[in-house]
Design a protein around this motif. Structure first.
Motif, PDB file in Angstrom:
ATOM      1  N   ASP A 129       0.829  -1.203   0.000  1.00 32.67           N
ATOM      2  CA  ASP A 129       0.000   0.000   0.000  1.00 32.67           C
ATOM      3  C   ASP A 129       0.863   1.253   0.000  1.00 32.67           C
ATOM      4  N   PHE A 130       0.510   2.208  -0.841  1.00 36.72           N
ATOM      5  CA  PHE A 130       1.162   3.507  -0.811  1.00 36.72           C
ATOM      6  C   PHE A 130       0.299   4.496  -1.582  1.00 36.72           C
ATOM      7  N   VAL A 131       0.543   5.750  -1.342  1.00 40.24           N
ATOM      8  CA  VAL A 131      -0.190   6.813  -2.019  1.00 40.24           C
ATOM      9  C   VAL A 131       0.767   7.546  -2.947  1.00 40.24           C
ATOM     10  N   GLN A 132       0.308   7.851  -4.160  1.00 36.88           N
ATOM     11  CA  GLN A 132       1.146   8.532  -5.134  1.00 36.88           C
ATOM     12  C   GLN A 132       1.414   9.977  -4.715  1.00 36.88           C
ATOM     13  N   THR A 133       2.627  10.429  -4.939  1.00 33.56           N
ATOM     14  CA  THR A 133       3.016  11.820  -4.760  1.00 33.56           C
ATOM     15  C   THR A 133       3.865  12.218  -5.962  1.00 33.56           C
ATOM     16  N   PRO A 134       4.168  13.511  -6.137  1.00 33.66           N
ATOM     17  CA  PRO A 134       5.067  13.901  -7.230  1.00 33.66           C
ATOM     18  C   PRO A 134       6.422  13.192  -7.172  1.00 33.66           C
ATOM     19  N   ILE A 135       6.889  12.820  -5.977  1.00 35.30           N
ATOM     20  CA  ILE A 135       8.170  12.115  -5.863  1.00 35.30           C
ATOM     21  C   ILE A 135       8.068  10.720  -6.453  1.00 35.30           C
ATOM     22  N   THR A 136       7.002   9.979  -6.128  1.00 36.19           N
ATOM     23  CA  THR A 136       6.828   8.654  -6.720  1.00 36.19           C
ATOM     24  C   THR A 136       6.586   8.769  -8.222  1.00 36.19           C
ATOM     25  N   GLY A 137       5.975   9.893  -8.655  1.00 36.26           N
ATOM     26  CA  GLY A 137       5.734  10.094 -10.076  1.00 36.26           C
ATOM     27  C   GLY A 137       7.012  10.276 -10.870  1.00 36.26           C
ATOM     28  N   ILE A 138       8.088  10.716 -10.217  1.00 36.72           N
ATOM     29  CA  ILE A 138       9.370  10.924 -10.889  1.00 36.72           C
ATOM     30  C   ILE A 138      10.300   9.729 -10.717  1.00 36.72           C
ATOM     31  N   PHE A 139      10.464   9.284  -9.482  1.00 33.02           N
ATOM     32  CA  PHE A 139      11.465   8.264  -9.170  1.00 33.02           C
ATOM     33  C   PHE A 139      10.873   6.880  -8.898  1.00 33.02           C
TER      34      PHE A 139
END
Length: 324
Positions: free
Chosen positions: A122-132
């Motif tokens: 489980d995790f929630v998307q953020t701009p950081i996960t969107g890049i890396f």
């Protein structure tokens, strides 16, 4: 950027120039921000592993953005999840019964209508996960049982380079996805069974960070640095053999082609000390810069990929070519 002086030397058809940077400054503001996350990694003056520190920074930014999302959506229960992508892959097989039930599992139909029990962290998307952020699929195979697959997020893809057969990044990637036997696995009834595991790439991030695992922990508890040259290309294509079966036909080729834009090197023979430098591709110059503390100079692409004894590549930063 200061105007560079006259050419210092010529290297092939590439002119190498020195750059006069401005006065060096201490990033005290950044130090203060890092102390918000209670960790020994944020202590000023500590010598740390570059990959571990990168994971600390990315996870810290990810957590901060999750907290902001909670403020914007206080009634959203899913935002209470704080299990962000791990900065590394698990080295040891998790002792979980293949096929064991989980709240976040589902049965997935793969190629040739073959089913497997799939779990996802489980995790929630953020701009950081969107890049890396990427995903790896770890599949456990056991005789007379359905395949058990786990989707695990990552920020940096760790590559084992210990084997003498591994001389290039491509060798390390192929070794990563090779099927391996897991010894000593027992069921809940204490019966030892033969199982194997295979890791594949489920989702590729826009920025792919490859971590060459040079610091090897010994059984005695010590740590040694693995000093060997690993060849890495400027243009890296992720072959279909590295991808999960269900995504091989979904990824366009441009989404699997990456270009190098930064390299972090470790200098020294010791695993407990040494020095880090960085080469970065500077778009404005359309060339490479070598950064060594407060010293900045222009280098050629050949100097970036050329193996040398005094420094070893540790982190490789690649960017998808369709995003250049």
């Amino acid at each position: 950027m200061p105007v560079p002086p006259k050419p210092r030397q010529a290297l092939g058809d590439k002119i190498v120039r020195d750059i006069r940077p401005g006065a060096a400054f201490e990033p005290t503001y950044i130090y203060r921000l890092l102390t918000v996350n209670k960790s020994s990694l944020s202590e000023k003056g500590r010598q740390e592993d570059a990959e571990e520190y990168l994971g600390f920074i990315l996870n810290g930014l990810h957590e901060e953005m999750l907290n902001l999302k909670k403020l914007l959506s206080p009634n959203n229960e899913k935002l209470s999840i704080s299990n962000g992508p791990r900065s590394h892959l698990l080295d040891e097989y998790e002792q979980e019964e293949p096929g064991e039930g989980s709240e976040d599992e589902w049965e997935q139909v793969g190629p040739r209508n073959k089913t497997s029990v799939t779990r996802q962290a489980d995790f929630v998307q953020t701009p950081i996960t969107g890049i890396f952020g990427g995903h790896i699929r770890s599949v456990v195979y056991q005789q007379s049982s359905k395949e058990s697959a786990t989707l695990q997020p990552f920020f940096t893809l760790q590559l084992d380079i210990q084997s003498d057969k591994i001389r290039t990044v491509q060798d390390a990637l192929e070794s990563l996805v090779a099927r391996e036997s897991v010894q000593g696995y027992t069921t809940k009834t204490k019966q030892e069974v033969e199982i194997s595991r295979r890791v594949t790439l489920e989702k590729l991030p826009p920025v792919l960070v490859l971590h060459l695992k040079r610091f090897v922990y010994e059984k005695t508890g010590g740590c040694q640095k693995l000093i060997k040259n690993i060849e890495y290309p400027v243009d890296l294509e992720i072959s279909k053999e590295l991808l999960s079966p269900g995504v091989k036909n979904k990824n366009f080729k441009c989404h699997r082609t990456y270009r190098l834009f930064a390299v972090v090197y470790h200098h020294g023979n010791s695993a407990t000390g040494g020095h880090y430098t960085t080469d970065v591709f500077q778009i404005g110059l359309n060339g490479w810069l070598r950064i060594d503390d407060q010293t900045v100079k222009v280098v050629s692409q050949y100097q970036v990929v050329k193996p040398t004894a005094e420094r070893t590549a540790y982190l490789l930063y690649y960017r998808r070519v369709d995003l250049l």
